[in-house]
Motif scaffolding. Structure first.
Motif, mmCIF file in Angstrom:
data_model
loop_
_atom_site.group_PDB
_atom_site.id
_atom_site.type_symbol
_atom_site.label_atom_id
_atom_site.label_comp_id
_atom_site.label_asym_id
_atom_site.label_seq_id
_atom_site.Cartn_x
_atom_site.Cartn_y
_atom_site.Cartn_z
ATOM 1 N N ASP A 74 0.864 -1.182 0.000
ATOM 2 C CA ASP A 74 0.000 0.000 0.000
ATOM 3 C C ASP A 74 0.895 1.225 0.000
ATOM 4 O OD1 ASP A 74 -3.278 0.187 0.728
ATOM 5 O OD2 ASP A 74 -2.142 2.050 0.839
ATOM 6 N N LEU A 75 0.388 2.313 -0.534
ATOM 7 C CA LEU A 75 1.142 3.567 -0.590
ATOM 8 C C LEU A 75 0.964 4.372 0.686
ATOM 9 C CD1 LEU A 75 2.956 5.243 -2.461
ATOM 10 C CD2 LEU A 75 0.884 6.265 -3.431
ATOM 11 N N SER A 76 -0.087 4.055 1.458
ATOM 12 C CA SER A 76 -0.421 4.822 2.654
ATOM 13 C C SER A 76 0.198 4.211 3.909
ATOM 14 C CB SER A 76 -1.953 4.885 2.821
ATOM 15 O OG SER A 76 -2.307 5.308 4.118
ATOM 16 N N ASP A 77 0.947 5.023 4.643
ATOM 17 C CA ASP A 77 1.519 4.557 5.912
ATOM 18 C C ASP A 77 0.418 4.237 6.916
ATOM 19 O OD1 ASP A 77 4.261 4.722 5.236
ATOM 20 O OD2 ASP A 77 4.253 6.885 5.581
ATOM 21 N N GLU A 78 -0.651 5.055 6.926
ATOM 22 C CA GLU A 78 -1.752 4.821 7.857
ATOM 23 C C GLU A 78 -2.440 3.496 7.556
ATOM 24 O OE1 GLU A 78 -4.155 8.491 9.204
ATOM 25 O OE2 GLU A 78 -3.456 8.988 7.193
ATOM 26 N N ALA A 79 -2.650 3.230 6.275
ATOM 27 C CA ALA A 79 -3.287 1.972 5.888
ATOM 28 C C ALA A 79 -2.425 0.785 6.287
ATOM 29 C CB ALA A 79 -3.563 1.959 4.393
ATOM 30 N N TYR A 115 3.588 -2.237 -7.954
ATOM 31 C CA TYR A 115 4.771 -3.104 -8.002
ATOM 32 C C TYR A 115 6.052 -2.403 -7.554
ATOM 33 C CZ TYR A 115 1.531 -5.850 -10.818
ATOM 34 O OH TYR A 115 0.437 -6.546 -11.258
ATOM 35 N N ASP A 116 6.002 -1.066 -7.415
ATOM 36 C CA ASP A 116 7.198 -0.347 -6.966
ATOM 37 C C ASP A 116 7.600 -0.758 -5.551
ATOM 38 O OD1 ASP A 116 7.199 0.975 -9.350
ATOM 39 O OD2 ASP A 116 6.286 2.816 -8.576
ATOM 40 N N ALA A 117 6.654 -1.310 -4.813
ATOM 41 C CA ALA A 117 6.948 -1.744 -3.442
ATOM 42 C C ALA A 117 7.696 -3.070 -3.407
ATOM 43 C CB ALA A 117 5.643 -1.879 -2.660
ATOM 44 N N LEU A 118 7.879 -3.706 -4.571
ATOM 45 C CA LEU A 118 8.418 -5.061 -4.640
ATOM 46 C C LEU A 118 9.635 -5.145 -5.558
ATOM 47 C CD1 LEU A 118 4.857 -6.352 -5.191
ATOM 48 C CD2 LEU A 118 6.220 -7.193 -3.275
ATOM 49 N N PRO A 119 10.697 -4.445 -5.250
ATOM 50 C CA PRO A 119 11.852 -4.460 -6.169
ATOM 51 C C PRO A 119 12.511 -5.828 -6.315
ATOM 52 C CG PRO A 119 12.440 -3.453 -4.077
ATOM 53 C CD PRO A 119 10.951 -3.633 -4.059
ATOM 54 N N GLY A 136 -11.406 5.639 -14.222
ATOM 55 C CA GLY A 136 -11.511 4.465 -13.370
ATOM 56 C C GLY A 136 -10.721 3.262 -13.848
ATOM 57 N N LEU A 137 -10.048 3.388 -14.988
ATOM 58 C CA LEU A 137 -9.314 2.254 -15.544
ATOM 59 C C LEU A 137 -7.792 2.362 -15.400
ATOM 60 C CD1 LEU A 137 -11.350 1.677 -18.835
ATOM 61 C CD2 LEU A 137 -11.322 0.196 -16.812
ATOM 62 N N ALA A 138 -7.309 3.494 -14.899
ATOM 63 C CA ALA A 138 -5.862 3.716 -14.857
ATOM 64 C C ALA A 138 -5.152 2.712 -13.956
ATOM 65 C CB ALA A 138 -5.560 5.144 -14.389
ATOM 66 N N ALA A 139 -5.632 2.524 -12.736
ATOM 67 C CA ALA A 139 -4.980 1.587 -11.817
ATOM 68 C C ALA A 139 -5.105 0.157 -12.331
ATOM 69 C CB ALA A 139 -5.596 1.708 -10.423
ATOM 70 N N LEU A 140 -6.260 -0.192 -12.837
ATOM 71 C CA LEU A 140 -6.456 -1.530 -13.401
ATOM 72 C C LEU A 140 -5.477 -1.777 -14.545
ATOM 73 C CD1 LEU A 140 -10.347 -1.393 -13.381
ATOM 74 C CD2 LEU A 140 -8.999 -3.062 -12.086
ATOM 75 N N THR A 141 -5.268 -0.765 -15.378
ATOM 76 C CA THR A 141 -4.333 -0.879 -16.500
ATOM 77 C C THR A 141 -2.897 -1.068 -16.012
ATOM 78 O OG1 THR A 141 -5.758 0.499 -17.896
ATOM 79 C CG2 THR A 141 -3.459 0.275 -18.565
ATOM 80 N N ASP A 142 -2.498 -0.261 -15.031
ATOM 81 C CA ASP A 142 -1.134 -0.367 -14.499
ATOM 82 C C ASP A 142 -0.880 -1.748 -13.893
ATOM 83 O OD1 ASP A 142 -0.600 2.219 -15.248
ATOM 84 O OD2 ASP A 142 -0.915 3.080 -13.256
ATOM 85 N N ILE A 143 -1.868 -2.265 -13.187
ATOM 86 C CA ILE A 143 -1.704 -3.570 -12.530
ATOM 87 C C ILE A 143 -1.581 -4.680 -13.569
ATOM 88 C CG2 ILE A 143 -2.883 -5.277 -11.088
ATOM 89 C CD1 ILE A 143 -4.027 -2.866 -9.503
ATOM 90 N N VAL A 144 -2.408 -4.618 -14.603
ATOM 91 C CA VAL A 144 -2.336 -5.637 -15.660
ATOM 92 C C VAL A 144 -0.997 -5.575 -16.380
ATOM 93 C CG1 VAL A 144 -3.304 -6.362 -17.871
ATOM 94 C CG2 VAL A 144 -4.833 -5.762 -15.980
ATOM 95 N N ARG A 145 -0.563 -4.388 -16.735
ATOM 96 C CA ARG A 145 0.688 -4.243 -17.497
ATOM 97 C C ARG A 145 1.908 -4.717 -16.718
ATOM 98 N NH1 ARG A 145 -0.341 1.792 -20.121
ATOM 99 N NH2 ARG A 145 -1.703 1.119 -21.844
ATOM 100 N N GLY A 146 1.890 -4.555 -15.412
ATOM 101 C CA GLY A 146 3.046 -4.939 -14.627
ATOM 102 C C GLY A 146 3.022 -6.370 -14.117
ATOM 103 N N ALA A 147 1.895 -7.048 -14.297
ATOM 104 C CA ALA A 147 1.743 -8.375 -13.688
ATOM 105 C C ALA A 147 2.647 -9.431 -14.310
ATOM 106 C CB ALA A 147 0.282 -8.814 -13.784
ATOM 107 N N GLY A 148 2.828 -9.382 -15.622
ATOM 108 C CA GLY A 148 3.592 -10.420 -16.302
ATOM 109 C C GLY A 148 4.994 -10.597 -15.750
#
Length: 275
Positions: free
Chosen positions: A139-144, A167-171, A212-224
């Motif tokens: 998550d990007l949020s410290d509180e979360a 995926y930036d959290a998972l180098p 509403g599709l930007a995050a979904l797009t980023d997640i799909v593109r980086g999943a492979g």
């Protein structure tokens, strides 16, 4: 305390709240279960207790979600702490957990990733149902993340939490068997953002500020690059986005793409397998 002190029975008739909400708020004030409340509805109440109830009642009458007032919400049969820093876990999201569990082969220590974990409800639920799995959550949020860690600790779940944007959290992590996510997918123009509980939830967890599709797009593109051979990606999305998400997955090389309907019959979760 005199015989004229206020009692639950008398206050119930004067409160504009639905009876169940009235009882839930009193459970919060008194720190007692509902069965105790019903058996002691003529017990005298102190002025401090009544004042505390009226504070909570005013928050609810102003529209604040019960989950934030109570500080918790049930998900997948367990109570999770929540705050305005995270989305309120919803029953339809349990479908995403059920799909993830079906994808995890029995007897194999699978590697699972939950992107944008919020309260940790998805990741913690998977970890508790499959304690043999290695579960990661970002998550990007410290509180979360602080809240998610608290939920994992109190419920006894093994989850590794990492801070970062998708995926930036998972180098250094890859070869996941399953990736799941309930990202922000509501279009910024959607009128639902100004209604009901959603008004009080963190905007960044609800909408990407666009269609509403930007995050979904980023997640799909980086999943492979993060999935192992035959790994699967499944995401929750909006009621009208299933076809668009299937298209994103197909364009990214996923196969066996499918959308799953929630209890309301809405295509709520879509995913596929990466070969």
């Amino acid at each position: 305390m005199t015989d004229t002190a206020p009692q639950l029975r008398g206050l119930a008739g004067r409160s504009p709240l639905p009876r169940l909400e009235f009882q839930m708020l009193w459970q919060k004030v008194l720190g007692v279960p509902r069965v105790w409340l019903l058996a002691h509805d003529t017990d005298p109440l102190s002025p401090d207790q009544v004042a505390r109830f009226h504070e909570l009642e005013a928050r609810r009458l102003a529209g604040e979600p019960m989950a934030y007032i109570l500080g918790e919400r049930e998900f997948f049969g367990r109570m999770f702490r929540v705050s305005p820093a995270v989305l309120i876990p919803r029953p339809e999201t349990e479908l995403l957990v059920e799909i993830a569990l079906q994808l995890l082969a029995p007897g194999r220590a699978a590697k699972v990733l939950d992107l944008g974990t919020g309260s940790g409800a998805i990741a913690v639920s998977i970890a508790l149902e499959r304690p043999d799995a290695r579960v990661y959550a970002t998550d990007l949020s410290d509180e979360a993340l602080a809240l998610a860690r608290s939920n994992a600790q109190s419920l006894g779940a093994r989850v590794e939490f990492l801070r970062g944007n998708w995926y930036d959290a998972l180098p250094d992590h890859e070869d996941f068997d399953v990736i799941v996510s309930n990202p922000p997918y509501i279009a910024v123009s959607d009128q639902h953002l100004a209604r009901g509980d959603v008004r009080f939830e963190p905007a960044g967890a609800l909408t990407d500020g666009g269609d509403g599709l930007a995050a979904l797009t980023d997640i799909v593109r980086g999943a492979g690059a993060r999935l192992g051979a035959g790994g699967a990606l499944f995401m929750e999305h909006g009621w009208d986005q299933a076809a668009a998400v299937r298209g994103l997955l197909a364009s990214a090389g996923f196969s066996r793409i499918a959308s799953h309907r929630d209890l309301a019959g809405i295509e709520r979760v879509t995913g596929g397998f990466y070969n």
